[in-house]
Design an enzyme around this catalytic site. Structure first.
Site, PDB file in Angstrom:
ATOM      1  N   ALA A  52      18.822  -2.490  43.255  1.00 13.32           N
ATOM      2  CA  ALA A  52      17.639  -2.599  43.712  1.00 13.32           C
ATOM      3  C   ALA A  52      17.421  -1.313  44.790  1.00 13.32           C
ATOM      4  O   ALA A  52      17.035  -0.319  44.731  1.00 13.32           O
ATOM      5  CB  ALA A  52      16.902  -3.504  44.234  1.00 13.32           C
ATOM      6  N   ASP A  53      19.171  -1.133  45.881  1.00 10.80           N
ATOM      7  CA  ASP A  53      19.063  -0.023  46.543  1.00 10.80           C
ATOM      8  C   ASP A  53      18.887   1.640  45.695  1.00 10.80           C
ATOM      9  O   ASP A  53      18.788   2.159  46.376  1.00 10.80           O
ATOM     10  CB  ASP A  53      20.108   0.215  47.653  1.00 10.80           C
ATOM     11  CG  ASP A  53      19.654  -0.729  49.206  1.00 10.80           C
ATOM     12  OD1 ASP A  53      18.595  -0.805  49.235  1.00 10.80           O
ATOM     13  OD2 ASP A  53      20.590  -1.742  48.964  1.00 10.80           O
ATOM     14  N   LEU A  54      19.936   1.222  44.552  1.00 10.55           N
ATOM     15  CA  LEU A  54      19.699   2.548  44.236  1.00 10.55           C
ATOM     16  C   LEU A  54      19.120   2.811  43.914  1.00 10.55           C
ATOM     17  O   LEU A  54      18.813   4.002  43.273  1.00 10.55           O
ATOM     18  CB  LEU A  54      21.674   2.103  43.690  1.00 10.55           C
ATOM     19  CG  LEU A  54      22.795   2.233  44.415  1.00 10.55           C
ATOM     20  CD1 LEU A  54      23.896   1.822  42.985  1.00 10.55           C
ATOM     21  CD2 LEU A  54      23.283   3.229  44.382  1.00 10.55           C
TER      22      LEU A  54
ATOM     23  N   GLY B 158      16.070   4.696  45.876  1.00 11.84           N
ATOM     24  CA  GLY B 158      17.181   5.809  46.399  1.00 11.84           C
ATOM     25  C   GLY B 158      16.351   7.191  45.372  1.00 11.84           C
ATOM     26  O   GLY B 158      15.817   7.864  45.686  1.00 11.84           O
TER      27      GLY B 158
END
Length: 383
Positions: free
Chosen positions: A171-173, A176
């Site tokens: 989810a973070d990647l 980004g």
């Protein structure tokens, strides 16, 4: 000259999603100044071991930090210090882009929110990354990747015996990467309008959006997808198979590939069997078919099956660990492992994964290793 040479990015972000977006822009040539907490720095500097060792033997922060801060400059600030806030506002006044991942409204008290900075820089593109977005009943909550994977449905379709998170912070990647794309879209629009923009990126929005075909499976069927382990909900056979000495992934994407696969296994008749001739029939008869195929693959060695798949043009491959992945001839040929000069690091170099973007044959990655905390205090102004 890289594509984003001349763009000025002020990164008020920590952990992964915001820094990943900042690193992507740095790889493409932007000048990225990262503001870190005085004394402690980005949270991920402490997310070890392992830690990167400095030339003088000191710890320069965890490997985690060094995975997402290449190509940046580092300055530090105390957000309760008025002089530090003045310096950050001075940078924002001449910046093209601000990336921040504070809680919703968290920067307003410092005069670093979008409205305050837009007043001094109408061309500013301001990207806010939060767990749940600027609106909605959860807007004030903090959000971490693990939590978002659970709430956003990803864990319900990942795993074999129980819901499982992915091995990296997906989810973070993805947030980004989406943030990087949104920022560049706003830059493009600014060429026409002269105006900046406020980008609202939420981890939960991103996680639900990348459910992709599984979301559509639900919308069309009305049935929430369940755990499928290493099998594919829409393709058969598309999973690992046991051989006499290891596992091989087989990824059959069409009926022609299926016919070639079963011929390799000495079962060519299956390609004409009405129960297996089409993908839809193979899904309906999945369990029976997989049992037949698995019985045949177990009679072959791993290398023999891989060689036959390559020869017959059937997609397949080994299950590599990370060391094996970086030793793979294709990964090596593409130069995915790079060595950056880093005088402040023990040995004078730092090995990293390069960014995946290649433009006109040139791999886009910043050749400057992640900075030591506050390394650019004396060089904090825009170039």
């Amino acid at each position: 000259m890289k594509p984003l040479t001349g763009l000025k990015v002020l990164e008020l972000a920590r952990i992964l999603a915001g820094p990943w977006a900042g690193q992507m822009l740095a790889d493409l040539g932007a000048d990225v100044i990262k503001v870190e907490r005085r004394g402690a720095g980005d949270d991920t500097r402490g997310w070890g071991p392992p830690f990167v060792e400095g030339a003088d033997g000191e710890k320069l922060g965890a490997a985690y930090y060094h995975s997402c801060n290449r190509g940046k400059r580092s300055i530090t600030a105390d957000f309760e210090d008025a002089a530090d806030m003045d310096r950050i506002r001075a940078l924002a006044a001449d910046a093209d882009i601000v990336i921040e991942n504070f809680k919703t409204g968290g920067l307003k008290r410092y005069g670093l929110d979008y409205a305050s900075l837009r007043a001094i820089n109408p061309r500013l593109i301001y990207c806010s990354i939060t767990g749940f977005g600027q609106t909605g009943p959860y807007a004030a909550r903090a959000g971490y990747d693990y939590l978002i994977q659970a709430m956003g449905g990803m864990m319900s379709i990942t795993g074999i015996d129980e819901p499982t998170r992915t091995g990296v912070a997906i989810a973070d990647l993805f947030t980004g990467v989406y943030a990087g794309g949104a920022i560049l879209a706003a830059v493009h629009r600014r060429h026409e309008t002269g105006e900046g923009a406020w980008i609202d990126m939420a981890l939960l929005d991103v996680q639900t959006s990348v459910l992709a075909n599984q979301a559509m499976n639900y919308f069309v069927s009305g049935q929430p997808p369940e755990l499928t382990g290493n099998a594919h909900p829409n393709l058969v056979p598309y999973q690992p198979f046991e051989t006499s000495d290891g596992r091989v992934i087989v990824a059959v994407g069409n009926d022609g590939q299926f016919a070639r696969f079963v011929a390799i296994l000495g079962l060519p008749q299956l390609a004409q069997d009405p129960d297996y001739r089409t993908n839809a029939e193979r899904i309906r008869n999945r369990d029976r078919l997989i049992a037949l195929l698995s019985e045949a693959t177990r009679r072959m060695t791993r290398d023999d099956l891989l060689a036959a798949l390559e020869r017959e043009g059937v997609p397949g491959g080994p299950i590599n660990d990370i060391a094996q992945a970086f030793a793979d001839p294709q990964v090596r040929a593409r130069g995915m492992q790079v060595s950056l000069e880093a005088p402040h690091i023990a040995g004078g170099t730092l090995t990293q994964v390069r960014g995946p973007i290649v433009i006109d044959g040139e791999a886009m990655f910043a050749d400057k290793a992640p900075p030591a905390l506050g390394a650019d205090e004396a060089n904090w102004r825009w170039r």
